[in-house]
Design a protein around this motif. Structure first.
Motif, PDB file in Angstrom:
ATOM      1  N   TYR A   1       0.860  -1.177   0.000  1.00  0.00           N
ATOM      2  CA  TYR A   1       0.000   0.000   0.000  1.00  0.00           C
ATOM      3  C   TYR A   1       0.895   1.225   0.000  1.00  0.00           C
ATOM      4  O   TYR A   1       1.794   1.352   0.844  1.00  0.00           O
ATOM      5  CB  TYR A   1      -0.900  -0.026   1.239  1.00  0.00           C
ATOM      6  CG  TYR A   1      -1.847   1.135   1.360  1.00  0.00           C
ATOM      7  CD1 TYR A   1      -2.777   1.430   0.365  1.00  0.00           C
ATOM      8  CD2 TYR A   1      -1.819   1.951   2.492  1.00  0.00           C
ATOM      9  CE1 TYR A   1      -3.654   2.492   0.491  1.00  0.00           C
ATOM     10  CE2 TYR A   1      -2.696   3.015   2.630  1.00  0.00           C
ATOM     11  CZ  TYR A   1      -3.609   3.278   1.632  1.00  0.00           C
ATOM     12  OH  TYR A   1      -4.484   4.337   1.759  1.00  0.00           O
ATOM     13  N   ALA A   2       0.676   2.129  -0.936  1.00  0.00           N
ATOM     14  CA  ALA A   2       1.580   3.261  -1.127  1.00  0.00           C
ATOM     15  C   ALA A   2       1.694   4.142   0.111  1.00  0.00           C
ATOM     16  O   ALA A   2       2.742   4.745   0.367  1.00  0.00           O
ATOM     17  CB  ALA A   2       1.129   4.089  -2.329  1.00  0.00           C
ATOM     18  N   GLN A   3       0.628   4.218   0.900  1.00  0.00           N
ATOM     19  CA  GLN A   3       0.633   5.052   2.098  1.00  0.00           C
ATOM     20  C   GLN A   3       0.901   4.219   3.358  1.00  0.00           C
ATOM     21  O   GLN A   3       0.389   4.517   4.443  1.00  0.00           O
ATOM     22  CB  GLN A   3      -0.711   5.769   2.231  1.00  0.00           C
ATOM     23  CG  GLN A   3      -1.099   6.602   1.025  1.00  0.00           C
ATOM     24  CD  GLN A   3      -0.112   7.727   0.765  1.00  0.00           C
ATOM     25  OE1 GLN A   3       0.421   8.316   1.702  1.00  0.00           O
ATOM     26  NE2 GLN A   3       0.154   8.002  -0.503  1.00  0.00           N
ATOM     27  N   SER A   4       1.722   3.206   3.216  1.00  0.00           N
ATOM     28  CA  SER A   4       1.946   2.280   4.334  1.00  0.00           C
ATOM     29  C   SER A   4       2.503   2.955   5.590  1.00  0.00           C
ATOM     30  O   SER A   4       2.087   2.602   6.696  1.00  0.00           O
ATOM     31  CB  SER A   4       2.857   1.130   3.893  1.00  0.00           C
ATOM     32  OG  SER A   4       4.125   1.615   3.480  1.00  0.00           O
ATOM     33  N   PRO A   5       3.433   3.922   5.510  1.00  0.00           N
ATOM     34  CA  PRO A   5       3.913   4.534   6.762  1.00  0.00           C
ATOM     35  C   PRO A   5       2.804   5.227   7.540  1.00  0.00           C
ATOM     36  O   PRO A   5       2.711   5.087   8.767  1.00  0.00           O
ATOM     37  CB  PRO A   5       4.980   5.524   6.283  1.00  0.00           C
ATOM     38  CG  PRO A   5       5.422   5.005   4.962  1.00  0.00           C
ATOM     39  CD  PRO A   5       4.192   4.415   4.338  1.00  0.00           C
ATOM     40  N   ALA A   6       1.956   5.963   6.832  1.00  0.00           N
ATOM     41  CA  ALA A   6       0.863   6.677   7.499  1.00  0.00           C
ATOM     42  C   ALA A   6      -0.160   5.688   8.051  1.00  0.00           C
ATOM     43  O   ALA A   6      -0.682   5.877   9.167  1.00  0.00           O
ATOM     44  CB  ALA A   6       0.197   7.654   6.527  1.00  0.00           C
ATOM     45  N   LEU A   7      -0.451   4.635   7.295  1.00  0.00           N
ATOM     46  CA  LEU A   7      -1.396   3.627   7.773  1.00  0.00           C
ATOM     47  C   LEU A   7      -0.846   2.921   9.001  1.00  0.00           C
ATOM     48  O   LEU A   7      -1.571   2.702   9.986  1.00  0.00           O
ATOM     49  CB  LEU A   7      -1.689   2.608   6.668  1.00  0.00           C
ATOM     50  CG  LEU A   7      -2.558   1.411   7.085  1.00  0.00           C
ATOM     51  CD1 LEU A   7      -3.910   1.861   7.622  1.00  0.00           C
ATOM     52  CD2 LEU A   7      -2.731   0.434   5.915  1.00  0.00           C
ATOM     53  N   MET A   8       0.440   2.582   8.979  1.00  0.00           N
ATOM     54  CA  MET A   8       1.057   1.911  10.124  1.00  0.00           C
ATOM     55  C   MET A   8       0.963   2.791  11.371  1.00  0.00           C
ATOM     56  O   MET A   8       0.602   2.324  12.457  1.00  0.00           O
ATOM     57  CB  MET A   8       2.525   1.595   9.802  1.00  0.00           C
ATOM     58  CG  MET A   8       3.237   0.803  10.872  1.00  0.00           C
ATOM     59  SD  MET A   8       2.700  -0.905  10.942  1.00  0.00           S
ATOM     60  CE  MET A   8       3.647  -1.484  12.357  1.00  0.00           C
ATOM     61  N   ALA A   9       1.257   4.074  11.227  1.00  0.00           N
ATOM     62  CA  ALA A   9       1.184   4.987  12.356  1.00  0.00           C
ATOM     63  C   ALA A   9      -0.245   5.098  12.889  1.00  0.00           C
ATOM     64  O   ALA A   9      -0.471   5.156  14.107  1.00  0.00           O
ATOM     65  CB  ALA A   9       1.703   6.364  11.944  1.00  0.00           C
ATOM     66  N   TYR A  10      -1.203   5.117  11.990  1.00  0.00           N
ATOM     67  CA  TYR A  10      -2.615   5.199  12.376  1.00  0.00           C
ATOM     68  C   TYR A  10      -3.030   3.954  13.168  1.00  0.00           C
ATOM     69  O   TYR A  10      -3.703   4.052  14.199  1.00  0.00           O
ATOM     70  CB  TYR A  10      -3.473   5.354  11.122  1.00  0.00           C
ATOM     71  CG  TYR A  10      -4.961   5.456  11.374  1.00  0.00           C
ATOM     72  CD1 TYR A  10      -5.550   6.672  11.685  1.00  0.00           C
ATOM     73  CD2 TYR A  10      -5.780   4.328  11.288  1.00  0.00           C
ATOM     74  CE1 TYR A  10      -6.923   6.768  11.909  1.00  0.00           C
ATOM     75  CE2 TYR A  10      -7.148   4.408  11.507  1.00  0.00           C
ATOM     76  CZ  TYR A  10      -7.712   5.633  11.828  1.00  0.00           C
ATOM     77  OH  TYR A  10      -9.065   5.722  12.044  1.00  0.00           O
ATOM     78  N   LEU A  11      -2.621   2.787  12.691  1.00  0.00           N
ATOM     79  CA  LEU A  11      -2.965   1.546  13.381  1.00  0.00           C
ATOM     80  C   LEU A  11      -2.328   1.484  14.767  1.00  0.00           C
ATOM     81  O   LEU A  11      -2.967   1.084  15.747  1.00  0.00           O
ATOM     82  CB  LEU A  11      -2.535   0.346  12.541  1.00  0.00           C
ATOM     83  CG  LEU A  11      -3.272   0.155  11.204  1.00  0.00           C
ATOM     84  CD1 LEU A  11      -2.664  -1.007  10.424  1.00  0.00           C
ATOM     85  CD2 LEU A  11      -4.761  -0.077  11.425  1.00  0.00           C
ATOM     86  N   VAL A  12      -1.062   1.879  14.866  1.00  0.00           N
ATOM     87  CA  VAL A  12      -0.382   1.883  16.159  1.00  0.00           C
ATOM     88  C   VAL A  12      -1.085   2.831  17.126  1.00  0.00           C
ATOM     89  O   VAL A  12      -1.292   2.513  18.310  1.00  0.00           O
ATOM     90  CB  VAL A  12       1.101   2.286  15.998  1.00  0.00           C
ATOM     91  CG1 VAL A  12       1.750   2.517  17.359  1.00  0.00           C
ATOM     92  CG2 VAL A  12       1.860   1.209  15.226  1.00  0.00           C
ATOM     93  N   GLU A  13      -1.472   3.991  16.621  1.00  0.00           N
ATOM     94  CA  GLU A  13      -2.174   4.974  17.447  1.00  0.00           C
ATOM     95  C   GLU A  13      -3.462   4.395  18.023  1.00  0.00           C
ATOM     96  O   GLU A  13      -3.876   4.746  19.131  1.00  0.00           O
ATOM     97  CB  GLU A  13      -2.476   6.211  16.608  1.00  0.00           C
ATOM     98  CG  GLU A  13      -3.216   7.305  17.353  1.00  0.00           C
ATOM     99  CD  GLU A  13      -3.585   8.474  16.457  1.00  0.00           C
ATOM    100  OE1 GLU A  13      -4.308   9.375  16.924  1.00  0.00           O
ATOM    101  OE2 GLU A  13      -3.165   8.465  15.274  1.00  0.00           O
ATOM    102  N   HIS A  14      -4.081   3.490  17.274  1.00  0.00           N
ATOM    103  CA  HIS A  14      -5.344   2.891  17.710  1.00  0.00           C
ATOM    104  C   HIS A  14      -5.149   1.499  18.333  1.00  0.00           C
ATOM    105  O   HIS A  14      -6.097   0.727  18.433  1.00  0.00           O
ATOM    106  CB  HIS A  14      -6.322   2.820  16.524  1.00  0.00           C
ATOM    107  CG  HIS A  14      -6.852   4.158  16.118  1.00  0.00           C
ATOM    108  ND1 HIS A  14      -6.128   5.038  15.329  1.00  0.00           N
ATOM    109  CD2 HIS A  14      -8.032   4.795  16.405  1.00  0.00           C
ATOM    110  CE1 HIS A  14      -6.834   6.136  15.128  1.00  0.00           C
ATOM    111  NE2 HIS A  14      -7.985   6.013  15.778  1.00  0.00           N
ATOM    112  N   GLY A  15      -3.919   1.184  18.728  1.00  0.00           N
ATOM    113  CA  GLY A  15      -3.668  -0.053  19.451  1.00  0.00           C
ATOM    114  C   GLY A  15      -3.691  -1.303  18.607  1.00  0.00           C
ATOM    115  O   GLY A  15      -3.803  -2.413  19.143  1.00  0.00           O
TER     116      GLY A  15
END
Length: 360
Positions: A302-316
């Motif tokens: 997924y091209a936006q993988s860094p932002a998605l990863m950060a979002y998922l971590v933020e939400h546990g």
């Protein structure tokens, strides 16, 4: 680094980067879908009456049970503290520090290289082809190596290994190296096991574990399968008491008839949930399934993988970023969890896409 550490540390460890696990990188999380653990936590009992005694080096009840399960003889098996100890034992036994080399096929499991580097053993690379198949010609053209590590199904690509390719490789190194097939995820790809081929290949070694399908990652119990002379050599360097008494007791219970039947049902559930995850992720705009799904995880790009990863971590929600691996830029790997975890993951991904408009 303190002066005494700088003075004394082994030269080969100065630049070494340790294995990056979420347990080290993140303080906490609500859903752990990063380490390819089972979503199940099965109940076991232990008898504490033997805890005052040192355990057996190779507990007979575990050796016998796993030998029967894997279809090998008792003298073709050694029990270790997870498959990771099996990797280290092979390197310590069959490679001379500062002289010998191993061969790995990236992208693949990181501990092969780390274990070699900690032992001052060289690491040669034969990267996988674009479709994540083995580059047989490159592997066979590699200079002198003592061990060839092949993960099948491969972590993190989820791909299996072509039987003809593996046959060519094992035969090519028949007189020069041990070929180590890491079958940590084999319960999810049973038809492709090589455990029944030890008699045909004296230089074949198989790594196994109870961490994945058997849902016992916290137990640290693994197995190395090989012909008897290889096992005898490994026994020279293994610790005198590698398996704790509670570990041996629980492993034996997991490998009895009831335990194995339970694991088959759980593997079936995980495979069905895996298919659902794969199909659901593939249907999302901008998401591409990468590799295959022969293990208990799904790898996607997924091209936006860094932002998605950060979002998922933020939400546990913790999954695994594989972007640093060769040819896996913008790739994330998600372990198949229970139904609620899988659905929550998809809900969070959809919320991220909707909120950011980052579909590509």
């Amino acid at each position: 680094m303190s002066d005494i550490v700088s003075t004394l540390i082994n030269d080969n460890l100065v630049a070494l980067q340790p294995y990056e696990s979420a347990r080290r990188l993140f303080a906490g999380g609500q859903d752990w879908l990063n380490a390819n653990e089972s979503p199940y936590a099965n109940e076991y009992s232990v008898d504490s009456s033997r805890f005052n005694r040192y355990p057996s080096c190779q507990p007979a009840e575990v050796v016998n049970a796993y030998a029967q399960y894997a279809g090998v003889s008792n003298n073709e098996l050694i029990v270790t503290r997870g498959a990771d100890e099996g990797i280290e034992l092979l390197i310590r036994t069959f490679c001379t520090p500062g002289q010998d080399n191993i061969l790995i096929c990236p992208p693949t499991y990181g501990m092969y290289a780390i274990s070699a580097q900690t032992c001052n053993v060289g690491v040669k690379h034969a990267p996988l082809n674009a479709d994540f198949s083995l580059d047989v010609a490159s592997i066979c053209a590699t200079g002198e190596v003592n061990l060839v590590f092949i993960c099948a199904p491969n972590n993190p690509t989820g791909t299996t290994v072509d039987a003809d390719d593996l046959d060519r490789i094992v035969r090519h190194f028949s007189d020069t190296a041990l070929v180590v097939v890491d079958e940590a995820y084999i319960e999810f790809d049973k038809q492709n096991s090589w455990a029944d081929k030890l008699a045909d290949y004296p230089n074949l070694v198989i790594l196994r574990t109870l961490s994945k399908a058997f849902a016992l990652a916290g137990l640290r119990c693994g197995f190395t399968l090989a012909n008897a002379p290889v096992i005898a050599a490994l026994m020279k360097v293994i610790a005198p008491y590698p398996l704790a008494e509670p570990v041996a007791q629980i492993a034996a219970q997991a490998l009895n008839a009831e335990g194995k039947a339970k694991i088959e049902l759980q593997v079936d559930f995980i495979n069905r949930q895996k298919q659902w995850l794969k199909n659901t992720i593939a249907a999302l705009p901008g998401f591409d399934i990468t590799g295959d799904t022969r293990a208990n995880f799904v790898l996607f790009r997924y091209a936006q993988s860094p932002a998605l990863m950060a979002y998922l971590v933020e939400h546990g929600m913790l999954i695994r970023d594989q972007s640093k691996q060769l040819n896996l830029q913008h790739c994330l790997r998600v372990t198949v969890g229970n139904e609620a975890q899988n659905q929550r993951l998809i809900a969070l991904i959809k919320a991220f896409v909707q909120t950011t408009g980052a579909s590509a």
